[in-house]
Motif scaffolding. Structure first.
Motif, PDB file in Angstrom:
ATOM      1  N   GLY A  36       0.801  -1.218   0.000  1.00  0.00           N
ATOM      2  CA  GLY A  36       0.000   0.000   0.000  1.00  0.00           C
ATOM      3  C   GLY A  36       0.829   1.260   0.000  1.00  0.00           C
ATOM      4  N   SER A  40      -1.973   3.852   4.156  1.00  0.00           N
ATOM      5  CA  SER A  40      -2.584   2.551   4.440  1.00  0.00           C
ATOM      6  C   SER A  40      -1.618   1.642   5.202  1.00  0.00           C
ATOM      7  CB  SER A  40      -3.090   1.888   3.163  1.00  0.00           C
ATOM      8  OG  SER A  40      -2.040   1.691   2.266  1.00  0.00           O
ATOM      9  N   GLU A 214      -1.822   4.713  -3.504  1.00  0.00           N
ATOM     10  CA  GLU A 214      -3.009   3.894  -3.243  1.00  0.00           C
ATOM     11  C   GLU A 214      -4.207   4.453  -4.020  1.00  0.00           C
ATOM     12  OE1 GLU A 214      -2.616   1.232  -1.327  1.00  0.00           O
ATOM     13  OE2 GLU A 214      -4.675   0.576  -1.626  1.00  0.00           O
TER      14      GLU A 214
END
Ligand code: 13P
Ligand code: SF4
Length: 300
Positions: A36, A40, A214
């Protein structure tokens, strides 16, 4: 037994989780539990129940994982995996900047050392910088934003706020120029252009969307477009192509490769497990102070 199988066993034996950034080598992404962006991966680090985190990324990311999971063992397979942008500002320079602007809120990009984060009120990533400024710091008259001058310029344009900035930048994204994007666009006129906010404003002005790594992965799945030009580090191509087999992805620049993101490989991960190398160690004081700025960000 090949190295990937060995890592699987070592992971089980050590009750470990492997977190990998979107720019990591394909074989590293493939053995990771989570792949990620900075935001994240921070969230994964904060909520994991594993006893050990093997962080495949750059040093500030492993530090962030340690700050959010202080009771866990966090290992970075190679300590040379630094981020040149994060190295462009020190805690001492940050203290000096704050002393020059008393009363200003101190906001740092997550691409900073734990020592710099410890000097700041709030942290942000490429995914939430605009929101953090608009919502988290809306009551503050003056805002210091370090170290990325291009992310600061983008967040300023989006939020209408002016910042006291620092002359930092990412040497990889700063080398992506409008001519790269325009040349790809001439070859693929229907391609959607996704640009990372660490790029220069002249490149950002060519974007259909400005997104974290992401955010690019999410957009690629949702978009009706079948072709994309990605103005970011090339490592993202592995995951994004794997997740979207029917779509085509072109890097804006073939030269956009972050060398320190490629240091980690399977052999070094095995070594990390076997020799418990290299453990991220931070002082309690720095961790406690830096955690405040990261947790303030996670609220947004
Ligand atoms: P992301 O958080 O968007 O993955 O960016 C991290 C980074 O280092 C970009 O160069
Ligand atoms: Fe740092 Fe740039 Fe590499 Fe990201 S791509 S880790 S900002 S040098």
């Amino acid at each position: 037994m090949n190295q990937a199988e060995k890592i699987k066993e070592l992971k089980k034996k050590n009750n470990a989780v492997i977190l990998a950034h979107n720019y990591q080598l394909p074989e590293v992404q493939d053995i990771a539990d989570y792949v990620g962006d900075s935001l994240s991966l921070s969230i994964q680090a904060a909520k994991t129940e594993a006893a050990m985190i093997i962080f495949c990324g750059v040093y500030f990311m492993a530090e962030t994982a340690k700050i959010l999971s202080p009771g866990k063992t966090v290992l970075i397979p190679d300590v040379q995996a630094g981020c040149p942008m994060a190295d462009m500002i020190t805690a001492e320079q940050m203290r000096k900047l704050k002393a020059e602007h008393p009363g200003a809120a101190a906001l740092c990009y997550v691409n900073t050392s734990a020592d710099v984060k410890a000097e700041c009120d709030m942290c942000c990533t490429s995914a939430n910088a605009v929101r953090v400024v608009r919502e988290g710091l809306k009551d503050r008259n003056e805002i210091i934003f370090v170290p990325d001058r291009y992310l600061a310029a983008y967040a300023s344009a989006q939020s209408g706020r002016k910042f006291i900035t620092w002359e930092g930048y990412c040497p990889i994204h700063a080398e992506i120029f409008p001519a790269h994007v325009l040349s790809r666009k001439s070859m693929h006129p229907n391609a959607e252009v996704l640009v990372h906010p660490e790029c220069r404003p002249e490149v950002i002005s060519l974007a259909d969307r400005v997104l974290s790594t992401e955010g690019m992965c999410v957009r690629a799945k949702k978009s009706p477009a079948s072709e994309f030009i990605l103005a970011t580090e090339k490592g993202i191509l592995h995951r994004i192509r794997k997740e979207n087999p029917g779509k085509k992805f072109y890097p804006a620049s073939d030269a956009a490769i972050c060398p320190t993101m490629k240091i980690t490989n399977l052999e070094r991960i095995v070594n990390a497990f076997e020799n418990r190398e290299h453990e991220v160690i931070l002082s309690q004081e720095v961790m406690d102070k830096a955690r405040i700025s990261i947790e303030n960000m996670l609220r947004y």
